[in-house]
Design an enzyme around this catalytic site. Sequence first.
Site, PDB file in Angstrom:
ATOM      1  N   ASP A   3       0.815  -1.213   0.000  1.00 54.91           N
ATOM      2  CA  ASP A   3       0.000   0.000   0.000  1.00 54.91           C
ATOM      3  C   ASP A   3       0.850   1.265   0.000  1.00 54.91           C
ATOM      4  OD1 ASP A   3      -2.024  -1.852   0.247  1.00 54.91           O
ATOM      5  OD2 ASP A   3      -3.196  -0.603   1.605  1.00 54.91           O
ATOM      6  N   CYS A  13       1.155  -8.217   5.295  1.00 62.39           N
ATOM      7  CA  CYS A  13       0.793  -6.814   5.080  1.00 62.39           C
ATOM      8  C   CYS A  13      -0.694  -6.588   4.848  1.00 62.39           C
ATOM      9  CB  CYS A  13       1.655  -6.220   3.976  1.00 62.39           C
ATOM     10  SG  CYS A  13       3.346  -5.909   4.569  1.00 62.39           S
ATOM     11  N   ASP A  14      -1.019  -5.345   4.483  1.00 57.45           N
ATOM     12  CA  ASP A  14      -2.347  -4.764   4.687  1.00 57.45           C
ATOM     13  C   ASP A  14      -3.524  -5.589   4.199  1.00 57.45           C
ATOM     14  OD1 ASP A  14      -0.525  -2.792   5.334  1.00 57.45           O
ATOM     15  OD2 ASP A  14      -1.803  -1.179   4.635  1.00 57.45           O
ATOM     16  N   GLU A  38      -6.776   4.704  -0.058  1.00 60.79           N
ATOM     17  CA  GLU A  38      -6.324   5.268   1.211  1.00 60.79           C
ATOM     18  C   GLU A  38      -5.923   6.724   1.009  1.00 60.79           C
ATOM     19  OE1 GLU A  38      -4.641   1.409   3.637  1.00 60.79           O
ATOM     20  OE2 GLU A  38      -3.207   2.818   2.778  1.00 60.79           O
ATOM     21  N   SER A  40      -4.976   5.115   5.559  1.00 66.47           N
ATOM     22  CA  SER A  40      -3.891   4.217   5.926  1.00 66.47           C
ATOM     23  C   SER A  40      -3.847   4.074   7.436  1.00 66.47           C
ATOM     24  CB  SER A  40      -2.562   4.796   5.433  1.00 66.47           C
ATOM     25  OG  SER A  40      -1.474   4.212   6.096  1.00 66.47           O
TER      26      SER A  40
END
Length: 616
Positions: A81, A122-123, A491, A517
């Site tokens: 991201d 991760c995200d 984001e 974010s």
Amino acid sequence: MPKYRSATTTHGRNMAGARALWRATGMTDADFGKPIIAVVNSFTQFVPGHVHLRDLGKLVAEQIEAAGGVAKEFNTIAVDDGIAMGHGGMLYSLPSRELIADSVEYMVNAHCADAMVCISNCDKITPGMLMASLRLNIPVIFVSGGPMEAGKTKLSDKIIKLDLVDAMIQGADPKVSDEQSNQVERSACPTCGSCSGMFTANSMNCLTEALGLSQPGNGSLLATHADRKELFLNAGKRIVELTKRYYEQDDASALPRNIASKAAFENAMTLDIAMGGSTNTVLHLLAAAQEAEIDFTMSDIDKLSRKVPQLCKVAPSTQKYHMEDVHRAGGVLGILGELDRAGLLNREVKNVLGLTLPQTLEQYDVMVTQDDAVKKMFRAGPAGIRTTQAFSQDCRWDTLDDDRAEGCIRSLEHAYSKDGGLAVLYGNFAENGCIVKTAGVDDSILKFTGPAKVYESQDDAVEAILGGKVVEGDVVVIRYEGPKGGPGMQEMLYPTSFLKSMGLGKACALITDGRFSGGTSGLSIGHVSPEAASGGNIALIEDGDMIAIDIPNRSIQLQLSDAEIAARREAQEARGDQAWTPKNRQRQVSFALRAYASLATSADKGAVRDKSKLGG
């Protein structure tokens, strides 16, 4: 007694072709009665949180084989991201969650795997794998790559901790010299691992502990530390035990839907509120709950947010503490221990180790445990050496942080605030709610009223902020950036970071039907639902309209009469096919993203696909 799923492809004369192909992968006659366990990896050289995962699947696989299973590894995609931020790449981030979930389902069901170990970090990768796990409902253990060490550099004769957000803010601040900006950039992200603050990736990896689907330490033990290797080794052993419990002993308690129950979801959200986690976790927990067929909604989150205090404050809400400091203070179990003593948790839940919450806390809460090995594990610290290698150092803090009055993790009596780190707001342009990370909001702006400055894309908002068109007291509104309207629900880290760069971090608000974010702080309100593209009233706001935000009373209001709002809605509908679309935005949207948008729901539903459109 449930039958091994893999027997479909390994037993019977009619499966001779499948067995022939299995043999070509290295399987022998002795393997055809064993459970086949998928090792779901997400290694990629694009993402620092995943760059070190290449060999970790093999570690898990070796333990699976030693314990009597057959391990088969495959990979999913992983979007960074931070690298995708601030340009068209961010349109792909949230949709990648659905792709990851689907790809796991495709591989596991196509090959009839019996269980999974999910190696995420991760995200969108952890949420995507979580959604798939609860959709498939076969035994699973999560083990993530671990957090990055915090960056450190010397500025004004002081050593300060850094992360990705600092590099972004300094890079956009005209008052910062090129030399200092370069110094911060080179120091902010020193190692492999998920970005070092309580951003989305680390928040989600912490929540897998609270859901019971990962082992103690998973959310906070550094990616670089040698102790983290044990989590991978244990995951390989333990998944075989869970698999045999279910298929050979008919023990359904080994299944993820029975571990990650509604009570566990409530505990996970309670943890998230207490630790000031990313607002994205709300989106992902709502989506995961739908996959698990659990009735867990924004209403549940709202109720929890009104009674759970903030017991932990970590970057980006403060630069004093990062994930390495959370770990030193006891990690997720340290926070859960304080919440349990405050009577705020459901205690009947179990985890993948087969332990109840009280049993887990007795063994792993640093404030009560008598286990020296556990205390040693929570003293695992950073080395301060740039590396992309997992398990490359074994540095330790001399002492634990067990100061619950002024340390990183606080007791109820010494909470950072009696209100938790997340809040759900409702109002006449957020009828289904919106989310604010209160952990990052200065007390002086918990109540804020100002005129709207409306933008129909993140790019236009950034241009206005950097061009000095946004001034103190403004409420920046960025719309048509929701799951459908973006598409992809971008984001907004760049707009919030640039507000800080321009000295407006505590002087303006930002509201969007997009998301933020985990690195965002300030008066940043996202997930406005319904989104503009779905006919939400956020589409009716005009420049100069007054907007009143009242976080203590959970309210957000467009200060217009119902009659005026109705008149604007009528005018919008009169646009025909162009209604509920941006008026002056040029954006190239690929077929893949249009397909995502055609099924996307608003954020209050987790931005999942609308099953009703598929007859589901």
